[in-house]
Design an enzyme around this catalytic site. Structure first.
Site, PDB file in Angstrom:
ATOM      1  N   THR A  18     150.112  26.573 -72.344  1.00 43.55           N
ATOM      2  CA  THR A  18     149.780  25.355 -71.599  1.00 43.55           C
ATOM      3  C   THR A  18     148.275  25.217 -71.445  1.00 43.55           C
ATOM      4  OG1 THR A  18     151.850  25.531 -70.358  1.00 43.55           O
ATOM      5  CG2 THR A  18     150.176  24.064 -69.474  1.00 43.55           C
ATOM      6  N   LYS A  39     156.549  18.558 -73.750  1.00 39.62           N
ATOM      7  CA  LYS A  39     157.219  19.851 -73.629  1.00 39.62           C
ATOM      8  C   LYS A  39     158.708  19.566 -73.755  1.00 39.62           C
ATOM      9  CE  LYS A  39     157.197  24.151 -71.021  1.00 39.62           C
ATOM     10  NZ  LYS A  39     156.398  25.020 -71.921  1.00 39.62           N
ATOM     11  N   ASP A  53     154.031  22.788 -66.103  1.00 40.42           N
ATOM     12  CA  ASP A  53     153.421  22.615 -67.422  1.00 40.42           C
ATOM     13  C   ASP A  53     153.450  21.144 -67.839  1.00 40.42           C
ATOM     14  OD1 ASP A  53     153.191  25.341 -67.412  1.00 40.42           O
ATOM     15  OD2 ASP A  53     154.755  25.707 -68.900  1.00 40.42           O
ATOM     16  N   GLY A 115     155.821  24.528 -76.958  1.00 36.60           N
ATOM     17  CA  GLY A 115     157.113  25.176 -76.920  1.00 36.60           C
ATOM     18  C   GLY A 115     157.319  25.935 -75.625  1.00 36.60           C
TER      19      GLY A 115
END
Length: 221
Positions: A18, A39, A53, A115
């Site tokens: 992140t 995300k 995130d 990811g």
């Protein structure tokens, strides 16, 4: 112009994916490039019900997009995606992720996709995070958390990326809060096998990238 994208994975969880993705989005924003972060799967939510995130990626980009497109799957439990999904009786569908990414690509010049966990973290009983990158047809950036064991983890991750037929666009060395002995020597060792890193992020500093890093990663001409 066709939207460009980059799939950001890491050698493990907690290695700074992140942190790096946010830095890239800020660099793109500073360069006047329309960009948005995504995300596909997030596990663990903040008090506002949104994964931290996901919030950080949204703040760093400059394109407004619907939350379900920026984060198609969000789960409360901070565990591996396949376990988080199973605990809710849901399944993660590549078509849903792909549809969301397509809508983001229609809005932005660059889509940075982060990811969850490491490259081979399962999405379900058969697929993993690299399958997401493959489905989205995106080159891969590997974030290497500089700590003991990172050489083995980085080389295994790079091997997995290449064996899937994915393009390893580059790697970034991210210094973690606990200082690593022989950190520079470890970077040199990896550089000899993977090529020079796109960037080395020192510990305790913001991940600030210039146009040179964007160019190395194919995010700016």
């Amino acid at each position: 112009m066709t939207s460009r994208g980059l799939f950001v994975t890491g050698t493990d969880t907690g290695v700074g994916k992140t942190y790096v993705a946010v830095g890239l989005l800020r660099a793109l924003t500073d360069a006047g490039v329309r960009c948005v972060g995504m995300k596909p799967v997030a596990a663990g939510v903040a008090r506002d019900g949104i994964n931290a995130d996901v919030t950080a990626l949204a703040a760093a980009g400059n394109v407004a997009a619907a939350l379900p497109d920026r984060n198609p799957y969000s789960f409360a439990d901070p565990v591996a995606p396949h376990l988080a999904a199973a605990s809710t009786g849901r399944s993660i569908a590549m078509a849903v992720i792909g549809g969301a990414a397509s809508r983001l690509r229609a809005l932005a010049d660059v889509v940075i996709v982060e990811g969850a966990g490491g490259a081979l973290v399962p999405v379900d009983g058969r697929l993993d995070m690299l399958d997401v990158a493959q489905y989205l047809e995106m080159p891969v950036l590997v974030v290497v958390g500089m700590r003991l064991g990172c050489i083995n983890h980085a080389l295994l991750t790079a091997m997995a990326v290449r064996r899937r037929g994915l393009e390893l666009r580059g790697w970034i060395a991210n210094a973690l809060p606990a200082p690593m002995d022989f950190a520079e020597a470890n970077v040199r060792t990896l550089a000899a096998r993977l090529g020079e890193p796109a960037a080395v992020v020192p510990s305790g500093t913001a991940a600030r990238f210039g146009g040179d890093v964007l160019a190395r990663l194919g995010l700016r001409g």
